[in-house]
Motif scaffolding. Structure first.
Motif, PDB file in Angstrom:
ATOM      1  N   PRO A  93       0.851  -1.027  -0.197  1.00 62.94           N
ATOM      2  CA  PRO A  93       0.000   0.045   0.054  1.00 62.94           C
ATOM      3  C   PRO A  93       0.868   1.434  -0.077  1.00 62.94           C
ATOM      4  N   LEU A  94       0.525   2.314  -0.562  1.00 62.53           N
ATOM      5  CA  LEU A  94       0.888   3.526  -0.537  1.00 62.53           C
ATOM      6  C   LEU A  94       0.508   4.294   0.660  1.00 62.53           C
ATOM      7  N   VAL A  95       1.554   4.910   1.402  1.00 63.00           N
ATOM      8  CA  VAL A  95       1.380   5.649   2.607  1.00 63.00           C
ATOM      9  C   VAL A  95       1.581   6.902   2.531  1.00 63.00           C
ATOM     10  N   THR A  96       0.624   7.780   2.646  1.00 68.39           N
ATOM     11  CA  THR A  96       0.730   9.332   2.496  1.00 68.39           C
ATOM     12  C   THR A  96       0.553  10.096   3.402  1.00 68.39           C
ATOM     13  N   CYS A  97       0.977  11.310   3.699  1.00 67.20           N
ATOM     14  CA  CYS A  97       0.551  12.437   4.576  1.00 67.20           C
ATOM     15  C   CYS A  97       0.905  13.677   4.112  1.00 67.20           C
ATOM     16  N   ALA A  98       0.156  14.605   4.590  1.00 69.49           N
ATOM     17  CA  ALA A  98       0.707  16.015   4.070  1.00 69.49           C
ATOM     18  C   ALA A  98       0.778  16.880   5.516  1.00 69.49           C
ATOM     19  N   LEU A  99       1.688  17.857   5.105  1.00 67.77           N
ATOM     20  CA  LEU A  99       2.039  18.915   6.132  1.00 67.77           C
ATOM     21  C   LEU A  99       1.755  20.376   5.846  1.00 67.77           C
ATOM     22  N   ARG A 100       1.241  20.877   6.636  1.00 69.72           N
ATOM     23  CA  ARG A 100       0.638  22.281   6.327  1.00 69.72           C
ATOM     24  C   ARG A 100       1.342  23.451   7.129  1.00 69.72           C
ATOM     25  N   PRO A 101       2.450  23.920   6.422  1.00 64.68           N
ATOM     26  CA  PRO A 101       3.274  25.124   7.030  1.00 64.68           C
ATOM     27  C   PRO A 101       2.326  26.416   6.931  1.00 64.68           C
ATOM     28  N   THR A 102       2.322  26.971   8.220  1.00 62.00           N
ATOM     29  CA  THR A 102       1.879  28.285   8.081  1.00 62.00           C
ATOM     30  C   THR A 102       2.850  29.227   7.266  1.00 62.00           C
ATOM     31  N   GLY A 103       2.872  30.651   7.601  1.00 65.79           N
ATOM     32  CA  GLY A 103       3.777  31.534   6.885  1.00 65.79           C
ATOM     33  C   GLY A 103       5.182  31.187   7.343  1.00 65.79           C
ATOM     34  N   ILE A 104       5.972  30.507   6.062  1.00 63.34           N
ATOM     35  CA  ILE A 104       7.307  30.046   6.417  1.00 63.34           C
ATOM     36  C   ILE A 104       8.270  31.459   6.368  1.00 63.34           C
ATOM     37  N   TYR A 105       9.168  31.660   7.149  1.00 61.87           N
ATOM     38  CA  TYR A 105      10.013  32.776   6.983  1.00 61.87           C
ATOM     39  C   TYR A 105      11.304  32.029   7.482  1.00 61.87           C
ATOM     40  N   GLY A 106      12.703  32.685   7.075  1.00 53.28           N
ATOM     41  CA  GLY A 106      13.950  32.202   7.179  1.00 53.28           C
ATOM     42  C   GLY A 106      14.669  32.547   6.087  1.00 53.28           C
ATOM     43  N   GLU A 107      15.875  31.919   6.217  1.00 55.16           N
ATOM     44  CA  GLU A 107      16.914  32.195   5.225  1.00 55.16           C
ATOM     45  C   GLU A 107      16.339  31.839   3.973  1.00 55.16           C
TER      46      GLU A 107
END
Ligand SMILES: NC(=O)c1ccc[n+]([C@@H]2O[C@H](COP(=O)([O-])OP(=O)(O)OC[C@H]3O[C@@H](n4cnc5c(N)ncnc54)[C@H](O)[C@@H]3O)[C@@H](O)[C@H]2O)c1
Ligand SMILES: CC(C)[C@@H](O)CC[C@@H](C)[C@H]1CC[C@H]2[C@@H]3[C@H](O)C=C4C[C@@H](O)CC[C@]4(C)[C@H]3CC[C@]12C
Length: 342
Positions: free
Chosen positions: A156-170
């Motif tokens: 089986p394919l195992v998937t998930c999704a990450l939801r960043p808010t407003g990313i900041y940084g270099e």
């Protein structure tokens, strides 16, 4: 970060439309780093790049809320591109897929409803008209619906999704653009957003770390993590978009003028609409894509913050970088930019 923090890594493939000299710096250690110049909209290129991979982290995307790309192009890259990645995993037998989604899959919605320190289970009417959030929502849906599909070889394919808010940084181009805008205005920025409007921000290093962790744990806890979404969060403070930026741009010499917006919202919206009209009129001649448009103004003016520990509960995520460290690293990056103004 995978090279630094994933001890089992044997090969790292970086597939991108635009490869940069930074990739050479990665090719100095024991792990094989393979740079592949390619386009996610081209299924055959994606399949060739994915073949034999154990885990795919799909973070490619066209991030445009400024009208630079057409809605068709945004859809083609973000939605069709994601479908191509999914099909490549299925066809080549790659079993684990992590997708970089976005807070915008949830909101702010077209009605301007606030999302105040919500979590993955907070009820909220996600309603989008803009091409970018629509594309992220469709892509995330494809990824989550693909969880459990049989890949080549029958697993089986195992998937998930990450939801960043407003990313900041270099490397944050918007922060860079705002910094140079302030320099052009004599070291001043003029407040347009009420300080009371909270806007969620997360440091890029902690977003990367969450990706590394979930890519590892997805293999160990497929039943728990498969088909799940996780907001990306850290200890970055809850502030308005502008006040947060000043945490970084203040020590770099800029000053935010006004304790409250200097112009009324209706006048700001008028100017935003004027920018949108100018963009449309000038398009045959040149690309006019200012920060202020009706969508960005509405986004900045709508509270959207998260307060969750789902990633901690499900796969032991703890931010790798403290707020102080995240802030200092970003300040150092901005200061190092001086002299490279466009
Ligand atoms: N920047 C944010 O605040 C933020 C917040 C939440 C989610 N995200 C998501 O994070 C991901 C990375 O975004 P980012 O902010 O680092 O932007 P970015 O533009 O720096 O990174 C996007 C990458 O995708 C590549 N890419 C674009 N079109 C491509 C194509 N057709 N084929 C192959 N590669 C392609 C670009 O070359 C670039 O390297 C995106 O999926 C975005 O939606 C960003
Ligand atoms: C001109 C002023 C009104 C100024 O304050 C506008 C700021 C505006 C450019 C940003 C305000 C909110 C930002 C967005 C938000 O942080 C989340 C996003 C989701 C992510 O997937 C992509 C980036 C973005 C759309 C981000 C873009 C800049 C803002 C609209």
């Amino acid at each position: 970060m995978l090279l630094q923090r994933e001890p089992r890594l044997r090969e790292l493939r970086v597939f991108d439309l635009h490869l940069g000299p930074w990739l050479e710096e990665l090719q100095t250690g024991p792990v094989q780093v393979t740079a592949i110049q390619g386009d996610v909209t081209q299924a055959h290129e994606v399949t060739a790049a994915v073949a034999g991979a154990h885990v795919v982290i799909h973070t490619a995307g066209l991030v445009d809320v400024f009208g630079r790309a057409s809605s068709e192009t945004i859809h083609e890259v973000n939605v069709q591109g994601t479908q191509n990645v999914i099909e490549a995993c299925v066809q080549t037998g790659t079993q684990f897929l992590v997708y970089t989604s976005s807070m915008e899959v949830v909101g702010p919605n077209i009605k301007g409803h606030p999302f105040y320190r919500g979590n993955e289970d907070t009820p909220y009417e996600a309603a989008h008209r803009h091409p970018y959030p629509r594309s992220k929502a469709l892509a995330e849906q494809l990824v989550l619906e693909a969880n459990g599909r049989k890949v080549h070889g029958g697993l089986p394919l195992v998937t998930c999704a990450l939801r960043p808010t407003g990313i900041y940084g270099e490397g944050h181009q918007i922060m860079r653009d705002i910094y140079y805008q302030g320099q052009r205005l004599g070291g001043r920025l003029f407040r347009a957003i009420p300080a009371s409007v909270e806007h969620g921000r997360v440091y890029v290093g902690n977003v990367a770390w969450m990706h590394v962790l979930v890519a590892r744990e997805l293999q160990q806890q497929a039943a728990l993590l498969g088909g799940q979404v996780y907001f990306c969060y850290d200890s970055s403070p809850y502030k308005s978009y502008e006040d947060f930026n000043m945490e970084i741009l203040g020590p770099c010499g800029l000053r935010l003028v006004g304790a409250r917006p200097l112009l009324p919202y209706w006048l700001l919206m008028f100017l935003a609409l004027l920018n949108a009209l100018l963009q449309w009129l000038l398009r045959p001649l040149l690309l006019y894509a200012p920060l202020l448009n009706p969508y960005t103004l509405a986004m900045a003016n709508t509270t959207f913050t998260v307060s969750t520990n789902k990633a901690q509960r499900h796969f032991g995520y703890e931010p790798l970088f403290s707020w102080e460290d995240s802030r200092n690293r970003t300040i150092r990056w901005v200061r190092a930019m001086d002299g490279s103004a466009p």
